[in-house]
Write a protein that holds these residues in place. Structure first.
Motif, short mmCIF file in Angstrom:
data_model
loop_
_atom_site.label_atom_id
_atom_site.label_comp_id
_atom_site.label_asym_id
_atom_site.label_seq_id
_atom_site.Cartn_x
_atom_site.Cartn_y
_atom_site.Cartn_z
N UNK A 252 121.47 37.95 58.61
CA UNK A 252 120.42 36.87 59.55
C UNK A 252 122.22 36.12 59.64
N UNK A 253 121.50 35.01 60.99
CA UNK A 253 122.63 34.66 61.76
C UNK A 253 122.64 33.21 60.42
N UNK A 254 123.84 33.68 59.68
CA UNK A 254 124.42 32.79 58.64
C UNK A 254 126.49 33.24 59.66
N UNK A 255 127.22 31.95 59.15
CA UNK A 255 128.53 31.95 59.54
C UNK A 255 129.41 33.03 58.56
N UNK A 256 129.12 32.68 57.08
CA UNK A 256 129.15 33.53 56.08
C UNK A 256 128.17 33.84 55.26
N UNK A 257 129.11 35.27 54.58
CA UNK A 257 128.25 36.02 53.55
C UNK A 257 126.96 34.80 52.43
N UNK A 258 126.47 34.78 52.01
CA UNK A 258 125.67 34.40 51.13
C UNK A 258 125.28 35.31 49.56
N UNK A 259 126.52 35.48 48.76
CA UNK A 259 125.83 36.44 48.07
C UNK A 259 125.54 36.29 46.67
N UNK A 260 124.55 36.76 45.85
CA UNK A 260 123.99 36.09 44.35
C UNK A 260 124.55 37.70 43.53
N UNK A 261 124.31 37.05 42.57
CA UNK A 261 124.51 38.12 41.28
C UNK A 261 123.28 37.39 40.22
N UNK A 262 122.37 38.47 40.16
CA UNK A 262 121.17 38.03 39.07
C UNK A 262 121.44 38.97 37.89
N UNK A 263 120.86 38.69 37.02
CA UNK A 263 120.44 39.29 35.97
C UNK A 263 119.00 38.86 35.21
N UNK A 264 118.65 40.19 34.61
CA UNK A 264 117.08 40.47 34.37
C UNK A 264 117.27 39.91 32.92
N UNK A 265 116.62 39.16 32.20
CA UNK A 265 116.60 38.84 30.98
C UNK A 265 115.61 38.98 29.97
N UNK A 266 115.76 39.22 28.96
CA UNK A 266 114.50 38.86 28.12
C UNK A 266 113.55 37.93 28.11
N UNK A 267 112.17 37.62 28.07
CA UNK A 267 111.86 36.41 27.43
C UNK A 267 112.10 35.82 26.70
N UNK A 268 112.18 34.66 26.38
CA UNK A 268 112.69 33.86 24.86
C UNK A 268 111.41 34.47 23.90
N UNK A 269 112.12 34.17 23.16
CA UNK A 269 111.41 35.28 21.77
C UNK A 269 110.81 34.16 21.02
N UNK A 270 110.65 32.99 20.96
CA UNK A 270 110.36 31.79 20.47
C UNK A 270 109.62 30.66 20.97
N UNK A 420 121.81 43.68 36.15
CA UNK A 420 122.04 43.04 36.81
C UNK A 420 121.47 43.38 38.77
N UNK A 421 122.15 42.63 39.87
CA UNK A 421 121.63 43.24 40.63
C UNK A 421 122.36 42.37 41.99
N UNK A 422 122.83 42.30 42.83
CA UNK A 422 123.45 41.87 43.98
C UNK A 422 122.73 41.97 45.18
N UNK A 423 122.22 40.08 45.62
CA UNK A 423 122.42 40.31 46.76
C UNK A 423 123.12 40.15 48.44
N UNK A 424 123.19 40.51 49.09
CA UNK A 424 123.72 39.29 50.19
C UNK A 424 123.41 39.39 51.46
N UNK A 425 123.18 37.98 52.02
CA UNK A 425 122.93 37.48 53.05
C UNK A 425 124.50 38.00 54.22
N UNK A 426 123.85 38.39 54.88
CA UNK A 426 125.30 38.61 55.59
C UNK A 426 125.06 37.93 57.04
N UNK A 427 126.02 38.10 58.26
CA UNK A 427 125.94 37.74 59.61
C UNK A 427 125.46 38.65 60.45
#
Length: 432
Positions: A252-270, A420-427
């Motif tokens: 995308x038209x960004x000046x600097x990359x945007x990087x996110x690390x996501x973690x899939x978690x179990x639903x609350x047990x209680x 885990x996953x990593x997603x990056x929006x790059x110039x």
């Protein structure tokens, strides 16, 4: 009407379940001039597969329909409801999340005319094929606008990578293609299934007399006729705990990359106090690992890996939970590696003790007590907790009951590499 005393936070809450199943909560706030009233249904973007009211078979409706329905509720045969709130001196709004749709207003005058307007317009749907077609263009423009926002695309790209089948991976507004399939019949089907009073909650907070308000709402509802409540049957796919996609990117038209690390978690047990403790444990653990007072944050900032855009997010609703950590970064690979290393370090030797927990506990209790001065915060958070089987006003009790072992327990899923996953929006590659 029940009176619920919360001496720890000096609040008194009034509650009644009406004969039609509607839950009503009223919280008077001494010294306040503004009143905030919300009318919320336990129905959000993830509820796209269900058995409609009065039918026997599962249906799959177009993505984005809960958000579309929210928009259409304000348009009536005799005009726009927003204008009527404005004429009454009120500020009205609405929002759709993954799991709920809320309609609300705030006002310093005309409390009961505005409350009547809120209750009546939400309980009187009006859809035609003509107005539905018109709305598709309006919402299509909104979707296109969000598609052009790099931060939004980075966040939802991360969630989409985490989940293989669960509808939380789908943008709340849907896509231009999915909303093109929505009909007036779809809207009525979803409305009658999810907008029954037994699936809804009214919350009033601020300058309000609880006896008067409860009587007013009780009389309003008694004058209306509703179908007999039925249990809503929703269907969600089974998900493995591994992230669906390990890595993804978008130009995308960004000046600097945007990087996110996501973690899939179990639903609350209680639910209840234990569920609240578990959620708070996750939030505190994220703060200890990546908050502004953490070693990670100090080092990453000094190394130029993050800037003021750095953020962490923890989301937990019925059936799913996830965490997202990210920032604009000129060195996205190095930042990702540092986040991963921090998680690995914490999993190998739990680095936090009683002093760390006590510091976070004090900070969060202070934040919570200050937040109780915001009628918007109280109404929105109380409703979210209530739909998840928890009570906002148990927050201090839950915080004081936390032990270090509670933090250790939630660290385990946070440090699962497979989740885990990593997603990056790059110039663009040819930029510059």
């Amino acid at each position: 009407m029940k009176t619920l005393e919360y001496s720890r936070v000096n609040e008194t809450l009034y509650h009644e379940t009406l004969p039609n199943g509607l839950q009503v909560f009223i919280l008077p706030k001494s010294g306040f001039s503004k009143t905030y009233v919300s009318f919320t249904t336990r129905y959000g973007s993830v509820d796209n597969t269900f058995i409609p009211l009065g039918k026997d078979e599962i249906v799959r409706v177009p993505d984005g329909i809960a958000h579309f329905l929210e928009h259409k509720m304000f348009e009536k045969e005799d005009g726009d409801v927003f204008q009527k709130f404005g004429m009454n001196g009120a500020s009205a709004n609405a929002f759709t999340s993954f799991t709920r749709t809320a309609y609300l207003f705030s006002a310093t005058e005309n409390l009961y005319p505005n409350t009547e307007l809120l209750l009546n317009f939400v309980q009187a749907p009006y859809f035609t094929e003509e107005t539905v077609e018109k709305e598709k263009g309006i919402i299509g423009q909104e979707i296109t606008m969000y598609d052009d926002l790099p931060d939004w695309r980075a966040y939802f790209g991360t969630i989409e990578n985490l989940y293989k089948e669960h509808p939380v991976k789908i943008d709340i507004a849907g896509t231009v293609e999915s909303i093109s399939k929505i009909t007036a019949d779809h809207l009525y089907e979803c409305y009658h299934t999810f907008y029954h009073p037994s699936n809804m909650l009214v919350f009033a907070v601020g300058a309000v007399d609880p006896e008067e308000m409860m009587t007013f709402i009780r009389d309003n509802q008694a004058a209306k006729t509703f179908d007999k409540p039925e249990r809503i049957v929703r269907q969600f796919p089974q998900e493995k705990m591994e992230a669906a996609v390990k890595e993804g990117s978008l130009e995308m038209d960004v000046s600097k990359p945007k990087v996110h690390l996501g973690i899939k978690l179990p639903a609350l047990a209680q639910e209840g106090l234990e569920g609240l403790k578990q959620e708070l444990s996750y939030q505190i653990m994220m703060d200890l690992l990546f908050g502004k007072t953490s070693k990670f944050y100090t080092d990453a900032y000094e190394e130029g890996l993050i800037d003021e855009s750095f953020s962490t997010d923890f989301t937990a609703e019925e059936g799913f939970a996830f965490s997202v950590i990210g920032s604009d970064s000129a060195k996205p690979e190095e930042l990702t590696r540092k986040i991963q290393d921090t998680l690995q370090w914490a999993s190998e030797k739990f680095p936090f003790g009683q002093e760390d927990l006590d510091r976070q506990r004090r900070r969060r209790i202070g934040f919570f007590m200050r937040a109780l001065n915001s009628v918007e915060y109280i109404a929105n958070q109380f409703t979210r907790y209530a739909f998840n089987g928890m009570n906002l006003f148990d927050t201090v009790t839950a915080l004081e009951a936390l032990e270090v072992k509670d933090l250790q327990e939630v660290l385990v899923p946070l440090t699962d590499e497979k989740a885990r996953t990593v997603f990056t929006v790059k110039p663009p590659a040819n930029k510059g």
